[in-house]
Design a protein around this motif. Structure first.
Motif, mmCIF file in Angstrom:
data_model
loop_
_atom_site.group_PDB
_atom_site.id
_atom_site.type_symbol
_atom_site.label_atom_id
_atom_site.label_comp_id
_atom_site.label_asym_id
_atom_site.label_seq_id
_atom_site.Cartn_x
_atom_site.Cartn_y
_atom_site.Cartn_z
ATOM 1 N N HIS A 154 -5.768 5.964 12.074
ATOM 2 C CA HIS A 154 -4.855 6.067 10.927
ATOM 3 C C HIS A 154 -5.554 6.671 9.701
ATOM 4 O O HIS A 154 -4.964 7.433 8.945
ATOM 5 N N HIS A 155 -6.813 6.289 9.535
ATOM 6 C CA HIS A 155 -7.641 6.847 8.470
ATOM 7 C C HIS A 155 -7.641 8.370 8.580
ATOM 8 O O HIS A 155 -7.425 9.095 7.623
ATOM 9 N N ARG A 182 -2.124 -2.256 7.346
ATOM 10 C CA ARG A 182 -1.923 -1.929 5.935
ATOM 11 C C ARG A 182 -3.137 -2.395 5.116
ATOM 12 O O ARG A 182 -3.642 -1.656 4.265
ATOM 13 N N ALA A 183 -3.607 -3.606 5.404
ATOM 14 C CA ALA A 183 -4.771 -4.137 4.684
ATOM 15 C C ALA A 183 -5.982 -3.231 4.884
ATOM 16 O O ALA A 183 -6.675 -2.877 3.927
ATOM 17 N N ALA A 184 -6.210 -2.841 6.125
ATOM 18 C CA ALA A 184 -7.365 -1.995 6.425
ATOM 19 C C ALA A 184 -7.277 -0.674 5.667
ATOM 20 O O ALA A 184 -8.281 -0.188 5.120
ATOM 21 N N LEU A 185 -6.090 -0.104 5.620
ATOM 22 C CA LEU A 185 -5.923 1.189 4.955
ATOM 23 C C LEU A 185 -6.160 1.061 3.454
ATOM 24 O O LEU A 185 -6.721 1.964 2.827
ATOM 25 N N ILE A 186 -5.756 -0.067 2.900
ATOM 26 C CA ILE A 186 -6.011 -0.293 1.471
ATOM 27 C C ILE A 186 -7.519 -0.429 1.237
ATOM 28 O O ILE A 186 -8.065 0.137 0.287
ATOM 29 N N PHE A 187 -8.204 -1.146 2.128
ATOM 30 C CA PHE A 187 -9.660 -1.282 2.008
ATOM 31 C C PHE A 187 -10.330 0.082 2.027
ATOM 32 O O PHE A 187 -11.368 0.304 1.414
ATOM 33 N N LEU A 188 -9.722 1.010 2.758
ATOM 34 C CA LEU A 188 -10.298 2.355 2.861
ATOM 35 C C LEU A 188 -9.886 3.246 1.697
ATOM 36 O O LEU A 188 -10.202 4.427 1.670
ATOM 37 N N GLY A 189 -9.138 2.667 0.776
ATOM 38 C CA GLY A 189 -8.789 3.416 -0.433
ATOM 39 C C GLY A 189 -7.507 4.207 -0.348
ATOM 40 O O GLY A 189 -7.238 5.044 -1.211
ATOM 41 N N HIS A 190 -6.710 3.953 0.682
ATOM 42 C CA HIS A 190 -5.463 4.710 0.808
ATOM 43 C C HIS A 190 -4.330 4.062 0.027
ATOM 44 O O HIS A 190 -4.358 2.871 -0.262
ATOM 45 N N PRO A 238 -1.008 2.474 -0.018
ATOM 46 C CA PRO A 238 -0.232 1.792 1.033
ATOM 47 C C PRO A 238 1.211 2.276 1.144
ATOM 48 O O PRO A 238 1.806 2.208 2.223
ATOM 49 N N ASN A 239 1.752 2.775 0.048
ATOM 50 C CA ASN A 239 3.138 3.247 0.116
ATOM 51 C C ASN A 239 3.290 4.486 0.988
ATOM 52 O O ASN A 239 4.383 4.848 1.369
ATOM 53 N N GLU A 240 2.179 5.133 1.269
ATOM 54 C CA GLU A 240 2.250 6.329 2.103
ATOM 55 C C GLU A 240 2.213 5.974 3.587
ATOM 56 O O GLU A 240 2.352 6.834 4.447
ATOM 57 N N TYR A 241 2.005 4.693 3.867
ATOM 58 C CA TYR A 241 2.034 4.241 5.261
ATOM 59 C C TYR A 241 3.308 3.460 5.497
ATOM 60 O O TYR A 241 3.620 2.515 4.770
ATOM 61 N N GLU A 242 4.030 3.851 6.516
ATOM 62 C CA GLU A 242 5.335 3.264 6.763
ATOM 63 C C GLU A 242 5.426 2.882 8.235
ATOM 64 O O GLU A 242 5.124 3.692 9.102
ATOM 65 N N ALA A 243 5.828 1.660 8.499
ATOM 66 C CA ALA A 243 6.007 1.233 9.886
ATOM 67 C C ALA A 243 7.485 0.985 10.141
ATOM 68 O O ALA A 243 8.114 0.218 9.425
#
Length: 534
Positions: A300-301, A326-334, A336-341
């Motif tokens: 996903h990163h 979602r948590a992981a992506l936030i940790f990576l600095g992304h 979160p609103n750009e990720y949609e499930a």
RNA sequence: GCCCGAGUAGCUCAGGGGAUAGAGCAACUGCCUCCUAAGCAGUAGGUCGCAGGUUCGAUUCCUGCCUCGGGCGCCA
């Protein structure tokens, strides 16, 4: 266009009446009931309080102001119910619609630019490469592919991806199951026991590595099944390749740097509970193996490089997976609103009045292939797209087969076939369609004719709502309604019959063409064939 | 227990802050001397799960409850 000009006029009239800040709730809409006119506005209801008048009174004043504005095509205004203003238009406004539809055609009519310049990465199906695609997975295929088509028509650049889980314990178990069957033995505990495993084991060369060969065999099967339903992917991403490229290790380092990774009981954990997950999740097991999660985070990163919006279409059984990703992506600095499930509910299959259980492990599988060969690709795909993705779907195979002559797919396709038949018959009789500019459309006043045009006018709204809400089934509904309108028109308004006035005949020929354009667009968005004869 | 989703006509499901809640199937009635009857027209069928709340207005939004499906792994 008509709507926005009416809305502008309403705004202007309201301001003249002393409503300084028109609330956003003021809308101009198509009333559900045709008796309520072609367009209707709730302005008087919404603004009554601010204007310190009762809705009926404000409505009267608004109506007077609108009458003075002398909007094009407007034939009559009336106030009704609690204070709606209903606007009735002359048929001429719909005749403009007809010209628009046939001039722009299948390519250009009802396109939207709400997604202009936005890359969307869509991942769907991504079934484990350990067997044929079962009928449940077919739903995500139909949904994802149609959503991509819808987004594309709205200006988005969709990119369809299939993530291949070609490493890990499940694929290993699948390989062991294949070798066991090849040797005529029982599959190991918890292994794959479907009949297909035995069949594939017989195909497998002696020299092949069972896991690698099995994955390839399964993927080939899945790809062919999806292609049979007109579902194709732009990219097939391999988990194994991702690991080998070092991307997973790099992602792990970044996660460590973020300070949310820790070691406990010899396993490596990610502190996802800090961001709303039920509990923390293991990234690396005590035996040193990655869990499914870690490579998937890396995947996903990576996808953020390929899309402004990242969409995953997941089955309901994976919904608990979303918070940790979602948590992981936030940790990576992304962002979160750009990720949609998108969570899709399950598919149940009925056969012989009983539910058919779907499970690869036990071997109780109805493969998509089977559905396609029994119902055909169009019926299968249409059935999947008939209902909202939020609905647990029940497909009764016997029913769809038995009622094949009366099911909604054929109803829609039949409309398209009838249109083509009119063209063929017209040619046989030597009737040619004149150039549009030379045709007088004013004879199109029959309620059936106008109903069809009104529906064509709504295509863009339906498309945009399907895109915004990620709801392809809205297109299914729209196309069924258009077909219904056409069938009514067809029975009540003869086109080629000798007693039809030549002027009217020309106008109707163009109306038929407009229907063809609408049906073609709608069916294409669904990925269903528009046949010329049935 | 916690997290998703659903509860609308006999069945399968659309719809959705508005005015008389829709479609298909099933049932019943009609309609093929000129474009495909895989069609059209009509009849019948509903306390939109229950209770509160917000609102000029709730079936639609919010809260609680009930029922059903799914999930709550160092599986994927």
């Amino acid at each position: 266009m008509v709507r926005s000009s009416i809305l502008d006029a309403v705004h202007q009239a309201l301001e003249e009446l002393g409503v300084d800040h028109v609330p956003p709730g003021v809308t101009v809409e198509r009333p559900a009931n045709p008796d309520h006119g072609d367009w209707s506005t709730n302005a008087a209801l919404v603004c009554a309080k601010q204007a310190k008048k009762n809705p009926r009174q404000l409505g009267e004043e608004l109506m007077t102001a609108l009458e003075e504005a002398e909007l094009p095509h407007v034939e009559g205004l009336e106030i009704a119910g609690p204070g709606f203003i209903n606007i009735r238009l002359a048929p001429s406004w719909l005749h403009e619609t007809l010209r628009e539809v046939v001039t722009q055609g299948t390519e250009s009519y009802a396109r939207s630019d709400i997604g202009a310049g936005i890359d969307v990465n869509l991942e769907f199906v991504s079934s484990n490469p350990t067997g044929p695609l079962h009928a449940g997975g077919g739903r995500w295929g139909a949904f994802g592919d149609s959503l991509a088509r819808i987004l594309h028509r709205c200006g988005y650049q969709p990119h369809k991806e299939f993530y291949i889980n070609d490493r890990g314990s499940q694929t290993a178990l699948f390989g062991l199951s294949l070798s066991a069957r090849k040797g005529g033995k029982e599959v190991p505990e918890g292994g794959y026991r479907g009949d297909y495993v035995t069949e594939w084991a017989m195909e497998m060369p002696d020299t092949a590595d069972p896991t690698t060969w099995g994955i390839g065999r399964a993927l080939q099967e899945v790809e062919e099944s999806l292609a049979a339903m007109h579902v194709r992917f732009d990219t097939w991403s391999s988990e194994k390749a991702l690991v080998e490229s070092g991307a997973v290790e790099r992602t792990l380092e970044q996660l460590r740097d973020s300070g949310h990774v820790y070691v406990k009981d010899n396993a490596t954990w990610l502190a996802t509970s800090e961001l709303g997950d039920d509990k923390d999740r293991v990234l690396i097991k005590a035996d040193g193996e990655y869990t499914y999660l870690l490579p998937d985070i890396a995947y996903h990163h990576d996808k953020y490089n390929r899309g402004d919006i990242i969409i995953d279409i997941l089955g309901a059984d994976h919904h608990g997976y979303v918070p940790r990703m979602r948590a992981a992506l936030i940790f990576l600095g992304h962002e979160p609103n750009e990720y949609e499930a998108i969570i899709g509910q399950n598919v149940k299959l009925m056969r012989g009045g009983e539910e058919v259980k779907l499970s690869k492990r036990t071997g109780d599988i109805i493969a998509v292939d089977e559905l396609i060969s029994e119902l055909g690709p169009d019926v299968t795909r249409f059935a999947y797209l008939l209902q909202s993705i939020d609905t647990t779907q029940t497909i009764d195979i016997d029913l769809w087969k038995a009622q094949a002559s009366e099911n909604p797919v054929f109803y829609v396709q039949y409309a398209h076939a009838r249109i083509h038949a009119i063209g063929v018959e017209a040619a046989r009789r030597g009737i040619e369609r004149h150039r549009l500019e030379q045709v007088d459309l004013s004879g199109l006043v029959d309620p059936n004719e106008l109903a069809v045009l009104r529906h064509l006018l709504e295509l863009e709204d339906a498309l945009v709502s399907a895109a915004r809400d990620r709801a392809p089934h809205r297109m299914t509904t729209w196309v069924r309604e258009l077909a219904a309108g056409f069938h009514s028109f067809y029975t009540h308004c003869p086109v080629l019959r000798s007693d039809v006035d030549p002027q009217l005949q020309q106008a109707r020929l163009w109306l038929v063409e407009a229907c063809r354009v609408g049906l073609s667009i709608g069916l294409d968005l669904l990925g269903v064939e528009a046949p010329e004869r049935m």
